[in-house]
Design a protein around this motif. Structure first.
Motif, PDB file in Angstrom:
ATOM      1  N   PRO A  47       0.829  -1.206   0.000  1.00 42.24           N
ATOM      2  CA  PRO A  47       0.000   0.000   0.000  1.00 42.24           C
ATOM      3  C   PRO A  47       0.867   1.262   0.000  1.00 42.24           C
ATOM      4  N   CYS A  48       0.448   2.240  -0.761  1.00 39.00           N
ATOM      5  CA  CYS A  48       1.193   3.498  -0.834  1.00 39.00           C
ATOM      6  C   CYS A  48       1.230   4.176   0.533  1.00 39.00           C
ATOM      7  N   LEU A  49       2.339   4.818   0.833  1.00 40.73           N
ATOM      8  CA  LEU A  49       2.583   5.471   2.117  1.00 40.73           C
ATOM      9  C   LEU A  49       2.506   4.477   3.275  1.00 40.73           C
ATOM     10  N   THR A  50       3.309   3.433   3.158  1.00 40.69           N
ATOM     11  CA  THR A  50       3.457   2.465   4.254  1.00 40.69           C
ATOM     12  C   THR A  50       4.763   2.694   4.998  1.00 40.69           C
ATOM     13  N   LEU A  51       5.866   2.847   4.258  1.00 37.42           N
ATOM     14  CA  LEU A  51       7.177   3.027   4.880  1.00 37.42           C
ATOM     15  C   LEU A  51       7.414   4.478   5.278  1.00 37.42           C
ATOM     16  N   GLN A  52       7.004   5.428   4.428  1.00 35.11           N
ATOM     17  CA  GLN A  52       7.307   6.842   4.682  1.00 35.11           C
ATOM     18  C   GLN A  52       6.783   7.355   6.027  1.00 35.11           C
ATOM     19  N   PRO A  53       5.538   7.029   6.417  1.00 27.91           N
ATOM     20  CA  PRO A  53       5.080   7.512   7.729  1.00 27.91           C
ATOM     21  C   PRO A  53       5.870   6.950   8.899  1.00 27.91           C
ATOM     22  N   LEU A  54       6.453   5.759   8.741  1.00 30.46           N
ATOM     23  CA  LEU A  54       7.297   5.212   9.809  1.00 30.46           C
ATOM     24  C   LEU A  54       8.529   6.083  10.007  1.00 30.46           C
ATOM     25  N   LEU A  55       9.126   6.514   8.897  1.00 28.64           N
ATOM     26  CA  LEU A  55      10.289   7.398   8.990  1.00 28.64           C
ATOM     27  C   LEU A  55       9.885   8.776   9.496  1.00 28.64           C
ATOM     28  N   GLU A  56       8.719   9.239   9.072  1.00 30.86           N
ATOM     29  CA  GLU A  56       8.259  10.558   9.527  1.00 30.86           C
ATOM     30  C   GLU A  56       8.031  10.548  11.041  1.00 30.86           C
ATOM     31  N   ASN A  57       7.483   9.455  11.539  1.00 29.59           N
ATOM     32  CA  ASN A  57       7.279   9.343  12.981  1.00 29.59           C
ATOM     33  C   ASN A  57       8.616   9.334  13.727  1.00 29.59           C
ATOM     34  N   ALA A  58       9.608   8.624  13.140  1.00 34.31           N
ATOM     35  CA  ALA A  58      10.928   8.574  13.774  1.00 34.31           C
ATOM     36  C   ALA A  58      11.595   9.945  13.769  1.00 34.31           C
ATOM     37  N   VAL A  59      11.403  10.708  12.682  1.00 31.07           N
ATOM     38  CA  VAL A  59      11.982  12.052  12.614  1.00 31.07           C
ATOM     39  C   VAL A  59      11.319  12.978  13.624  1.00 31.07           C
ATOM     40  N   CYS A  60       9.990  12.924  13.684  1.00 35.02           N
ATOM     41  CA  CYS A  60       9.261  13.841  14.557  1.00 35.02           C
ATOM     42  C   CYS A  60       9.520  13.582  16.036  1.00 35.02           C
ATOM     43  N   HIS A  61       9.670  12.304  16.403  1.00 37.73           N
ATOM     44  CA  HIS A  61       9.757  11.967  17.817  1.00 37.73           C
ATOM     45  C   HIS A  61      11.137  11.451  18.238  1.00 37.73           C
ATOM     46  N   GLY A  62      12.058  11.343  17.268  1.00 32.66           N
ATOM     47  CA  GLY A  62      13.393  10.902  17.621  1.00 32.66           C
ATOM     48  C   GLY A  62      14.471  11.916  17.298  1.00 32.66           C
ATOM     49  N   VAL A  63      14.299  12.598  16.161  1.00 29.35           N
ATOM     50  CA  VAL A  63      15.315  13.549  15.706  1.00 29.35           C
ATOM     51  C   VAL A  63      14.980  14.971  16.131  1.00 29.35           C
ATOM     52  N   GLU A  64      13.780  15.413  15.829  1.00 24.79           N
ATOM     53  CA  GLU A  64      13.417  16.810  16.082  1.00 24.79           C
ATOM     54  C   GLU A  64      13.548  17.228  17.548  1.00 24.79           C
ATOM     55  N   PRO A  65      13.143  16.402  18.521  1.00 25.17           N
ATOM     56  CA  PRO A  65      13.284  16.850  19.917  1.00 25.17           C
ATOM     57  C   PRO A  65      14.712  16.850  20.429  1.00 25.17           C
ATOM     58  N   SER A  66      15.630  16.164  19.712  1.00 26.02           N
ATOM     59  CA  SER A  66      17.002  16.031  20.193  1.00 26.02           C
ATOM     60  C   SER A  66      17.867  17.194  19.704  1.00 26.02           C
ATOM     61  N   LEU A  67      18.631  17.772  20.599  1.00 26.73           N
ATOM     62  CA  LEU A  67      19.523  18.875  20.222  1.00 26.73           C
ATOM     63  C   LEU A  67      20.700  18.388  19.393  1.00 26.73           C
ATOM     64  N   THR A  68      21.127  17.151  19.611  1.00 28.49           N
ATOM     65  CA  THR A  68      22.282  16.606  18.892  1.00 28.49           C
ATOM     66  C   THR A  68      21.890  15.765  17.693  1.00 28.49           C
ATOM     67  N   GLY A  69      20.605  15.531  17.499  1.00 27.16           N
ATOM     68  CA  GLY A  69      20.179  14.714  16.381  1.00 27.16           C
ATOM     69  C   GLY A  69      20.181  13.237  16.727  1.00 27.16           C
ATOM     70  N   ALA A  70      19.916  12.409  15.718  1.00 25.56           N
ATOM     71  CA  ALA A  70      19.822  10.975  15.959  1.00 25.56           C
ATOM     72  C   ALA A  70      20.028  10.223  14.655  1.00 25.56           C
ATOM     73  N   ILE A  71      20.321   8.947  14.804  1.00 24.69           N
ATOM     74  CA  ILE A  71      20.456   8.043  13.660  1.00 24.69           C
ATOM     75  C   ILE A  71      19.228   7.127  13.644  1.00 24.69           C
ATOM     76  N   ILE A  72      18.554   7.067  12.507  1.00 27.94           N
ATOM     77  CA  ILE A  72      17.397   6.194  12.331  1.00 27.94           C
ATOM     78  C   ILE A  72      17.852   4.963  11.557  1.00 27.94           C
ATOM     79  N   TYR A  73      17.508   3.798  12.060  1.00 33.20           N
ATOM     80  CA  TYR A  73      17.884   2.540  11.410  1.00 33.20           C
ATOM     81  C   TYR A  73      16.651   1.938  10.727  1.00 33.20           C
ATOM     82  N   VAL A  74      16.831   1.596   9.447  1.00 29.54           N
ATOM     83  CA  VAL A  74      15.739   1.009   8.668  1.00 29.54           C
ATOM     84  C   VAL A  74      16.217  -0.319   8.095  1.00 29.54           C
ATOM     85  N   GLU A  75      15.463  -1.380   8.376  1.00 35.27           N
ATOM     86  CA  GLU A  75      15.801  -2.708   7.870  1.00 35.27           C
ATOM     87  C   GLU A  75      14.603  -3.288   7.137  1.00 35.27           C
ATOM     88  N   LEU A  76      14.882  -3.985   6.036  1.00 37.75           N
ATOM     89  CA  LEU A  76      13.863  -4.709   5.294  1.00 37.75           C
ATOM     90  C   LEU A  76      14.283  -6.167   5.161  1.00 37.75           C
TER      91      LEU A  76
END
Length: 346
Positions: free
Chosen positions: A245-274
């Motif tokens: 289904p379209c827009l299955t993977l992208q919202p997972l990354l968007e959620n990780a950016v919004c709640h993992g990267v954006e609140p952090s002052l130093t940033g973060a690394i997001i890991y994606v595995e298939l």
């Protein structure tokens, strides 16, 4: 939704699945039992039951076989023609097997007139098929109503997704116009692709296209967060030609950016595995939990959106789980490929 059969929709497609075949065999056995015990005499009742059971099972299964072989041209016909084909197939198969039984099973019908035997079988087949068509029509109309409701729910979810894209991405493009017009142009192009994808929520897309779309989103967010945003992709060397289904993977990354990267002052690394097997596609997304994340509202909204859409699309067979281990938030999504392939072949 209209009650008429739409193009490429087969009214009795459910009969070709495991449960449909099993239900057909059960109905045939019930009819055989009724016919075998109907006479007042009890002579050779079990032999009679065995003979009638064999006759009905062969008749029903042969009829389903012909319908299955002709399923594609039948799917392009209207509801009356499909029901007529179902009736004709069962009556014709009943006549053929009745004739074979008259020719080679004379002992079984020795006390019955040949024409009376065939006509009685055709009458029974006609009545059973007519009753079955009524139940089949009711089931189909209920299924159409369920699909219409699911489509309405998907449209509602789509309406919630589109403003979310526009709000985040337009702010990024507006900021870029002040100091990097070329980057702003690229951001607008990426936004166009994301907005187009939002319009296709509930539809299928190739796995490779979904990954490319997600990478466009990451590039768009990278203009906002620069080095604070890093994504570690762990993908198979060669992606299979499957659809999701379209827009299955992208919202997972968007959620990780919004709640993992954006609140952090130093940033973060997001890991994606298939991980892909013959039966399923497994998507794993991990992001660190920022100490500021608890202060943010709406955490998990995108994940709930995905869960609702996939429940509608895969009819409850997809699984989305969220776990927290230490300071790592992990999302695991399992999509059944068997159901997806079945939709493509239907």
């Amino acid at each position: 939704m209209s009650k008429s059969v739409q193009t490429n929709t087969l009214l009795f497609a459910a009969l070709f699945k495991e449960r449909g075949v099993l239900a057909t065999l059960v109905v045939a056995q019930v009819i055989a039992t009724i016919l075998a015990f109907a006479p007042a005499t009890a002579d050779d009742i079990w032999i009679r039951l065995g003979g009638i059971s064999l006759f009905l099972h062969l008749t029903f299964l042969s009829s389903l076989t012909w319908l299955y072989l002709l399923r594609k041209p039948l799917a392009n016909l209207g509801q009356p023609w499909q029901l007529s084909a179902l009736m004709a197939s069962l009556l014709l198969t009943t006549a053929v097997f009745s004739g074979l039984l008259v020719t080679y099973g004379g002992d079984f019908i020795a006390q019955q007139h040949t024409y009376q035997f065939i006509l009685r079988n055709l009458l029974v087949a006609f009545l059973v098929t007519a009753l079955f068509i009524q139940f089949l029509t009711i089931h189909f109309e209920k299924d159409q109503q369920t699909n219409a409701l699911a489509r309405a729910e998907l449209d509602a979810l789509q309406a919630r997704i589109r403003p979310h894209f526009l709000y985040n991405s337009l702010n990024t493009a507006a900021e870029l116009t002040h100091y990097d017009p070329q980057a702003a142009e690229q951001a607008i192009l990426a936004l166009a692709a994301l907005s187009q994808a939002a319009m296709r929520v509930g539809k299928e897309t190739a796995l490779s296209d979904e990954i490319a779309l997600t990478q466009q989103y990451i590039a768009l967010e990278s203009w906002r967060f620069a080095d604070r945003l890093q994504v570690n992709w762990q993908l198979p060397e060669q992606l299979p030609e499957i659809t999701i289904p379209c827009l299955t993977l992208q919202p997972l990354l968007e959620n990780a950016v919004c709640h993992g990267v954006e609140p952090s002052l130093t940033g973060a690394i997001i890991y994606v595995e298939l991980h892909i097997s013959k039966r399923s596609l497994v998507i794993l997304v991990e992001n660190p939990i920022s100490s500021q994340q608890q202060k943010r509202s709406g955490n998990g909204m995108a994940l709930n959106n995905i869960r609702q859409r996939l429940d509608l699309y895969y009819q409850g067979h997809a699984k989305l789980t969220m776990t927290t281990r230490g300071d790592i938030f992990r999302v695991k999504l399992v999509l059944p490929l068997a159901i997806n392939n079945a939709k493509e072949q239907a």
